[in-house]
Design a protein around this motif. Structure first.
Motif, PDB file in Angstrom:
ATOM      1  N   MET A 100       0.860  -1.234   0.090  1.00 31.86           N
ATOM      2  CA  MET A 100      -0.022  -0.005  -0.035  1.00 31.86           C
ATOM      3  C   MET A 100       0.851   1.219   0.048  1.00 31.86           C
ATOM      4  O   MET A 100       1.721   1.268   0.682  1.00 31.86           O
ATOM      5  N   ARG A 101       0.406   2.345  -0.615  1.00 24.10           N
ATOM      6  CA  ARG A 101       1.081   3.610  -0.897  1.00 24.10           C
ATOM      7  C   ARG A 101       0.360   4.630  -0.580  1.00 24.10           C
ATOM      8  O   ARG A 101      -0.733   4.720  -0.885  1.00 24.10           O
ATOM      9  N   ARG A 102       1.074   5.593   0.103  1.00 27.97           N
ATOM     10  CA  ARG A 102       0.364   6.765   0.553  1.00 27.97           C
ATOM     11  C   ARG A 102       0.060   7.567  -0.921  1.00 27.97           C
ATOM     12  O   ARG A 102       1.207   7.919  -1.861  1.00 27.97           O
ATOM     13  N   VAL A 103      -1.035   8.293  -1.219  1.00 26.21           N
ATOM     14  CA  VAL A 103      -1.356   8.904  -2.516  1.00 26.21           C
ATOM     15  C   VAL A 103      -1.929  10.308  -1.976  1.00 26.21           C
ATOM     16  O   VAL A 103      -2.606  10.607  -0.999  1.00 26.21           O
ATOM     17  N   LEU A 104      -1.265  11.331  -2.588  1.00 23.73           N
ATOM     18  CA  LEU A 104      -1.466  12.560  -2.434  1.00 23.73           C
ATOM     19  C   LEU A 104      -2.497  13.075  -3.380  1.00 23.73           C
ATOM     20  O   LEU A 104      -2.351  12.755  -4.682  1.00 23.73           O
ATOM     21  N   LEU A 105      -3.501  14.007  -2.963  1.00 20.73           N
ATOM     22  CA  LEU A 105      -4.435  14.679  -3.999  1.00 20.73           C
ATOM     23  C   LEU A 105      -3.985  16.141  -3.754  1.00 20.73           C
ATOM     24  O   LEU A 105      -4.309  16.646  -2.700  1.00 20.73           O
ATOM     25  N   ASP A 106      -3.381  17.013  -4.765  1.00 18.44           N
ATOM     26  CA  ASP A 106      -3.183  18.148  -4.721  1.00 18.44           C
ATOM     27  C   ASP A 106      -2.188  18.556  -3.616  1.00 18.44           C
ATOM     28  O   ASP A 106      -2.114  19.500  -3.114  1.00 18.44           O
ATOM     29  N   GLY A 107      -1.310  17.455  -3.537  1.00 15.78           N
ATOM     30  CA  GLY A 107      -0.350  17.667  -2.235  1.00 15.78           C
ATOM     31  C   GLY A 107      -0.562  17.190  -0.851  1.00 15.78           C
ATOM     32  O   GLY A 107       0.204  17.362  -0.145  1.00 15.78           O
ATOM     33  N   VAL A 108      -1.848  17.002  -0.929  1.00 19.58           N
ATOM     34  CA  VAL A 108      -2.289  16.644   0.379  1.00 19.58           C
ATOM     35  C   VAL A 108      -2.728  15.274   0.533  1.00 19.58           C
ATOM     36  O   VAL A 108      -3.301  14.840  -0.398  1.00 19.58           O
ATOM     37  N   PHE A 109      -2.460  14.575   1.700  1.00 21.01           N
ATOM     38  CA  PHE A 109      -2.880  13.177   1.868  1.00 21.01           C
ATOM     39  C   PHE A 109      -4.179  13.007   1.476  1.00 21.01           C
ATOM     40  O   PHE A 109      -5.212  13.603   1.992  1.00 21.01           O
TER      41      PHE A 109
ATOM     42  N   ALA B 259      -5.242   9.074   0.420  1.00 18.34           N
ATOM     43  CA  ALA B 259      -5.712   7.780   0.521  1.00 18.34           C
ATOM     44  C   ALA B 259      -4.364   6.885   0.667  1.00 18.34           C
ATOM     45  O   ALA B 259      -3.306   7.073   0.125  1.00 18.34           O
ATOM     46  N   ASP B 260      -4.329   5.768   1.450  1.00 13.31           N
ATOM     47  CA  ASP B 260      -3.474   4.405   1.344  1.00 13.31           C
ATOM     48  C   ASP B 260      -4.095   3.739   0.137  1.00 13.31           C
ATOM     49  O   ASP B 260      -5.206   3.344   0.277  1.00 13.31           O
ATOM     50  N   TRP B 261      -3.263   3.412  -0.871  1.00 13.85           N
ATOM     51  CA  TRP B 261      -3.805   2.710  -2.283  1.00 13.85           C
ATOM     52  C   TRP B 261      -2.866   1.668  -2.592  1.00 13.85           C
ATOM     53  O   TRP B 261      -1.725   1.858  -2.654  1.00 13.85           O
ATOM     54  N   MET B 262      -3.501   0.607  -2.922  1.00 12.47           N
ATOM     55  CA  MET B 262      -2.630  -0.599  -3.712  1.00 12.47           C
ATOM     56  C   MET B 262      -2.700  -0.380  -5.248  1.00 12.47           C
ATOM     57  O   MET B 262      -1.512  -0.781  -5.915  1.00 12.47           O
ATOM     58  N   GLY B 263      -3.671   0.174  -5.817  1.00 13.33           N
ATOM     59  CA  GLY B 263      -3.656   0.067  -7.297  1.00 13.33           C
ATOM     60  C   GLY B 263      -2.964   1.113  -7.837  1.00 13.33           C
ATOM     61  O   GLY B 263      -2.049   1.818  -7.011  1.00 13.33           O
ATOM     62  N   SER B 264      -2.906   1.447  -9.007  1.00 16.44           N
ATOM     63  CA  SER B 264      -2.248   2.635 -10.021  1.00 16.44           C
ATOM     64  C   SER B 264      -2.819   3.990  -9.727  1.00 16.44           C
ATOM     65  O   SER B 264      -4.030   4.046  -8.896  1.00 16.44           O
TER      66      SER B 264
ATOM     67  N   GLN C 260      -4.021   5.865 -11.698  1.00 15.66           N
ATOM     68  CA  GLN C 260      -5.129   5.928 -12.593  1.00 15.66           C
ATOM     69  C   GLN C 260      -6.373   5.184 -12.430  1.00 15.66           C
ATOM     70  O   GLN C 260      -7.409   5.790 -12.269  1.00 15.66           O
ATOM     71  N   GLU C 261      -6.133   4.265 -11.541  1.00 14.58           N
ATOM     72  CA  GLU C 261      -7.208   3.330 -10.918  1.00 14.58           C
ATOM     73  C   GLU C 261      -8.085   4.119  -9.891  1.00 14.58           C
ATOM     74  O   GLU C 261      -9.047   4.389  -9.895  1.00 14.58           O
ATOM     75  N   LEU C 262      -7.060   4.978  -9.036  1.00 10.26           N
ATOM     76  CA  LEU C 262      -7.472   5.672  -7.858  1.00 10.26           C
ATOM     77  C   LEU C 262      -8.268   7.186  -8.540  1.00 10.26           C
ATOM     78  O   LEU C 262      -9.238   7.479  -8.149  1.00 10.26           O
ATOM     79  N   ALA C 263      -7.720   7.545  -9.635  1.00  7.23           N
ATOM     80  CA  ALA C 263      -8.482   8.594 -10.154  1.00  7.23           C
ATOM     81  C   ALA C 263      -9.848   8.389 -10.702  1.00  7.23           C
ATOM     82  O   ALA C 263     -10.894   9.246 -10.605  1.00  7.23           O
ATOM     83  N   ASP C 264      -9.732   7.082 -11.418  1.00  5.04           N
ATOM     84  CA  ASP C 264     -10.961   7.031 -11.968  1.00  5.04           C
ATOM     85  C   ASP C 264     -12.110   6.406 -10.834  1.00  5.04           C
ATOM     86  O   ASP C 264     -13.378   6.796 -10.828  1.00  5.04           O
ATOM     87  N   PHE C 265     -11.746   5.935  -9.674  1.00  5.37           N
ATOM     88  CA  PHE C 265     -12.205   5.576  -8.504  1.00  5.37           C
ATOM     89  C   PHE C 265     -13.021   6.774  -7.889  1.00  5.37           C
ATOM     90  O   PHE C 265     -14.081   6.974  -7.471  1.00  5.37           O
ATOM     91  N   ALA C 266     -11.948   8.016  -7.579  1.00  4.39           N
ATOM     92  CA  ALA C 266     -12.473   9.035  -6.936  1.00  4.39           C
ATOM     93  C   ALA C 266     -12.979  10.168  -7.941  1.00  4.39           C
ATOM     94  O   ALA C 266     -13.524  11.251  -7.296  1.00  4.39           O
ATOM     95  N   GLY C 267     -12.859   9.902  -9.064  1.00  2.36           N
ATOM     96  CA  GLY C 267     -13.380  10.874 -10.039  1.00  2.36           C
ATOM     97  C   GLY C 267     -12.806  12.194 -10.218  1.00  2.36           C
ATOM     98  O   GLY C 267     -13.411  13.175  -9.982  1.00  2.36           O
ATOM     99  N   VAL C 268     -11.584  12.016 -10.059  1.00  5.34           N
ATOM    100  CA  VAL C 268     -10.594  13.051 -10.296  1.00  5.34           C
ATOM    101  C   VAL C 268      -9.555  12.947 -11.583  1.00  5.34           C
ATOM    102  O   VAL C 268      -9.296  11.914 -11.878  1.00  5.34           O
TER     103      VAL C 268
END
Length: 163
Positions: free
Chosen positions: A1-10, A12-17, A19-27
């Protein structure tokens, strides 16, 4: 699991790519990034864990108490080899080791033992220097990397020291 930042702010912890998180989060994926500090620490930990395994492999087959004598053996062997044939220094550890082996039927001279210690010392020194050098290079590459997970290293050795 890796920490992912959105616009430089924590975000989510995410295992996928990303792109997968962007699709999931709609960003937009451009707004997402891995937390480089977190992934660098994980990469350095993995590097050091694999380095420790490689170093331990060099010691495989020898008891710890014998390994603790390697420095003494190497120093005495170097002193003995550096001396003139008619002025060999006292080498208490190697002399005792040789006498014990000889009393149990081992056929070989003190000079043979000294030569073997030097060969083993040189091989061990070369192997450890190679592993340490690889670790140093990988560690610096991880620190400089935008994506530390892209850094690869290899601690395999073609030969090992034995006997």
């Amino acid at each position: 699991m890796r920490r992912v930042l959105l616009d430089g702010v924590f975000h989510a912890d995410w295992m996928g790519s990303l792109q997968e998180l962007a699709d999931f989060a709609g960003v937009s994926v451009a707004r997402l990034s891995y937390d480089a500090g977190d992934s660098k620490a994980a990469a350095v930990k993995r590097l050091n864990d694999e380095f420790a395994i490689a170093m331990a492999a060099l010691h495989k087959g020898w008891p710890d108490y014998e390994i603790q004598t390697w420095t003494v053996q190497a120093e005495e062997a170097r002193q003995w080899m550096a001396a003139e044939p008619d002025a060999k220094p006292l080498v208490p550890f190697l002399s005792s080791l040789h006498a014990q082996r000889e009393s149990m039927g081992w056929e070989g001279t003190l000079a043979d033992l000294v030569e073997r210690v030097i060969e083993n010392t040189n091989a061990y020194t070369a192997a450890t220097a190679s592993l340490i050098g690889r670790r140093h290079v990988a560690e610096r590459a991880i620190e400089a990397a935008e994506d530390p997970s892209s850094i690869a290293w290899d601690f395999s050795l073609t030969t090992t020291t034995e006997g």
